[in-house]
Write a protein that holds these residues in place. Structure first.
Motif: not given
Length: 163
Positions: A7-14, A59-62
């Motif tokens: 969740q943290e990785i996704i939030k940071e990427y966003i 994360v990017r392509p996902w």
């Protein structure tokens, strides 16, 4: 990967890439409010489906796959609900925040079927590799290459007719 770590990785990427995510959504709908709705729905889907992001995935392509699918679903729903003149009204909206400002190119892109437009937008406007595009669209690499070739051929015809 643990749920909270994912969740943290996704939030940071966003947070770091919110403009690119918005731009991708906007490239499909050409409307600020609709693009924001797609981004919001995509973020919700990403957080709800975070278990589908595996350690080996980027994360990017996902996330782009989620945004593209959400945008295409939105367009299908809108097409079913559309009244005849609504499409004309939407096309007249200002695209001041859109970096794809060439009107002829925009019209030519809009004329492409979704499966072809997706490949062009992801390759040339989002600068993704063909392998990343194949992953986002859940297609094999040769299909993506064929669609890109066909898209460029269709765009050449459309652009030459516009001159």
């Amino acid at each position: 990967m643990g749920d909270s770590n994912t969740q943290e990785i996704i939030k940071e990427y966003i947070l770091l890439n919110q403009n690119q995510i918005y731009r991708l959504a906007f490239s499909y709908v050409h409307n600020k409010d609709d693009a924001l709705d797609i981004v919001q729905e995509s973020i919700y889907k990403a957080m709800a489906g975070k278990r589908s992001l595996h350690k080996s995935d980027s994360v990017r392509p996902w996330l782009y796959r989620i945004v593209v699918n959400t945008a295409l679903d939105f367009l299908r729903r809108k097409k079913r609900e559309a009244v005849p003149h609504e499409d004309i009204l939407l096309r007249g909206e200002s695209a001041a925040d859109d970096r794809y400002e060439d009107i002829d190119l925009k019209r030519a892109l809009d004329s492409l079927p979704d499966m072809y437009r997706s490949v062009v937008v992801l390759r040339y406007f989002e600068d993704l590799t063909l392998e990343e595009i194949a992953g986002i669209l859940n297609e094999n690499l040769s299909t993506v290459k064929t669609r890109l070739y066909k898209s460029l051929k269709l765009l050449r015809v459309e652009m030459s007719e516009a001159e």
